[in-house]
Design a protein around this motif. Sequence first.
Motif: not given
Length: 227
Positions: A119-123, A146-149, A153-155, A193-194
Amino acid sequence: MRMDGELATNTDPMDGWSLVVPLKPLVVAKSRLATAADDMLRPHLALAFAQDTVAAALACAAVRDVAVVTDDPAAGAELAGLGARIVADTPAAGLNAALAHGADAVRARRPHAAVAALNADLPALRPPELARVLAHASAFPRAFLTDAAGIGTTLLTATPGTELRPAFGGRSRRRHLASGAAEILLEGVDSVRQDVDTGDDLALALALGVGPRTAERWAAGTPALEG
């Protein structure tokens, strides 16, 4: 920690992972941040998120290169300046088509590349945490985080000789599990994940500690939002 899935037989990406990062045109990115950022700030935040994500990915010892799939020329120029390769997106084809296109572009140059969609939104992304996740993923043909929620998916990774088969968007954790991808179950990789879709997500990322571009943009934009 446990990791579900069938072990791969040829999974030694010793020359490093190629990451594929998708990025929407900035003017339409991050619409769900409306409660935290106005129409002027959101495109700048979306770019800052992507810059910090790409910079952290390129600083990861396990990463060989990063391909950003976008049709936003301004964002492409900024990210190319960080060292990313820019792959032209296919207009209106959608996120998963963009990721598959990016993976194909990577393997057109390096047929035996280990590829990961990120994902491009993992600052808040931290290179050592990304390296841990990729090390675990290398034991499986396809794997995902999986994402923080615990919903998205983040990766998503694919080792050499394996098709990426992305199924991002919405409840993608369920779809990636159903597709046979192994779920990466690791503690202490919160920064990978965030992702940031909402104001609450942004608050959590800021608490983790975001990269310099996001921190600067948020600090500059916040007074206008409060005023």
